[in-house]
Design an enzyme around this catalytic site. Structure first.
Site, short mmCIF file in Angstrom:
data_model
loop_
_atom_site.label_atom_id
_atom_site.label_comp_id
_atom_site.label_asym_id
_atom_site.label_seq_id
_atom_site.Cartn_x
_atom_site.Cartn_y
_atom_site.Cartn_z
N ARG A 146 -6.64 54.27 -7.56
CA ARG A 146 -7.23 53.11 -7.06
C ARG A 146 -8.01 52.39 -7.83
O ARG A 146 -8.66 51.15 -7.71
CB ARG A 146 -7.68 53.11 -5.70
CG ARG A 146 -6.46 53.33 -4.71
CD ARG A 146 -6.78 53.31 -3.14
NE ARG A 146 -5.69 53.40 -2.33
CZ ARG A 146 -5.36 54.56 -1.58
NH1 ARG A 146 -5.76 55.62 -1.80
NH2 ARG A 146 -4.19 54.33 -0.74
N LEU A 166 -0.82 58.43 -12.65
CA LEU A 166 -1.45 59.75 -12.82
C LEU A 166 -2.66 59.63 -13.56
O LEU A 166 -2.43 58.51 -14.76
CB LEU A 166 -0.63 60.86 -13.33
CG LEU A 166 0.81 61.05 -12.32
CD1 LEU A 166 1.65 62.20 -13.14
CD2 LEU A 166 0.29 61.79 -11.27
N HIS A 175 -5.28 64.05 -11.97
CA HIS A 175 -4.15 64.87 -11.91
C HIS A 175 -3.72 65.90 -12.86
O HIS A 175 -3.21 66.84 -12.31
CB HIS A 175 -2.99 63.92 -11.79
CG HIS A 175 -3.05 62.83 -10.61
ND1 HIS A 175 -3.57 61.49 -11.09
CD2 HIS A 175 -3.11 62.97 -9.35
CE1 HIS A 175 -3.50 60.79 -9.81
NE2 HIS A 175 -3.29 61.63 -8.91
#
Ligand code: PAF
Length: 284
Positions: A191, A37, A41
């Protein structure tokens, strides 16, 4: 309501918690995630808590949405850090099922959405959106929230989720939340952690390419001229390849040429093994 986040791993325990809230007349927001996270998020959790009394975040790295040569095995998993981040954001429950809980033996159902799943990421990642639609359908039915929140960074995913929620009469409000960006414009993503410092320095060119196309459309240029120039620019900046840069109708995702209605400019490009996606809106 605040305090440490409660971790539940079974659908039965999640349902018991949500029923208890419902008995007290409380409303529920669900934030589905794959973990690792970041602030993006947590902005979904924050918005969820503005719109509902209680918040559940799910963390499940969903195997069915990864292709055979994608990053399922190396996708970052960090439950303790995620639980602490969710607690600090005021989230009440972390739903963290394992693969056997989500896909028990004999599981045989796929939710597949035609139209909006096709093209863009759907063209490069066959089966990806069916994996997303299947797991999100399950999460919605497991939790039965009043509202479920998703980042606009995955804009095609959001369109797919809106489509099947409507088509399947799932009684939930789907809320898109704007993308959070680093200071240099790079869209926040789990990512991003894969990138080397050199790749990280190149990455913000993706957002610059999108804003360049938006400026061109505002000046009256056509997508067919702007997109190939943006692709050349990204390759020159150091991207290894560009999966797509396209201009689409913001609502239907149908291809669009010029700025005669709200549009969305969407892109996916690769830096080494890292695939970055991003998109921005542009209004007439
Ligand atoms: O956007 C994601 O993190 C995932 O695709 C989602 C919506 C949690 C489904 O696995």
């Amino acid at each position: 309501m605040s305090g440490p986040v409660v971790i539940v791993r079974s659908v039965a325990a999640l349902r018991a918690q949500v029923s208890a809230w419902r008995k007290d007349g409380l409303t529920v927001a669900l934030v589905p995630t794959m973990g690792a996270l970041h602030a993006g998020h947590l902005s979904l959790v924050k918005r969820g808590l503005e719109l509902a009394d209680c918040c559940v975040a799910s963390v499940f790295v969903n195997p069915t949405q990864f292709g055979p040569n994608e990053d399922f095995a190396r996708y970052p998993r960090q439950e303790e850090l995620d639980a602490a981040a969710l607690a600090s954001a005021g989230c009440h429950v972390l739903f963290a099922p394992d693969v056997a809980e989500m896909y028990p033996d004999g599981f045989a159902t796929t939710v597949s959405v035609s139209g909006v799943s096709e093209g863009l990421c759907g063209a490069v990642r066959p089966g990806h959106f069916a994996g997303v639609a299947t797991v999100v359908t399950k999460l919605l039915l497991q939790c039965l929230p009043d509202i479920a929140l998703f980042g606009e960074k995955d804009y095609q995913q959001l369109a797919v989720i809106r489509r099947f929620a409507r088509d399947l009469d799932i009684p939930v409000r789907i809320e898109g939340v704007p993308t959070l960006r680093e200071d240099d414009g790079l869209a926040m993503s789990s990512r991003n952690a894969y990138m080397t410092p050199d790749q990280r320095a190149i990455a913000p060119w993706l957002f610059r390419a999108l804003t360049g196309i938006a400026d061109g459309l505002r000046a009256g240029a056509k997508a067919a001229d702007l997109c190939p120039m943006a692709i050349s620019g990204l390759l020159k900046a150091g991207f290894d390849s560009v999966d797509y840069i396209e201009v689409r109708d913001a609502a239907s995702l149908a291809p669009a040429e010029s700025l005669d209605r709200p549009l969305r400019i969407l892109a996916a490009a690769r830096l080494g093994k890292t695939r970055l996606i991003d998109n921005i809106g542009v209004e007439p």
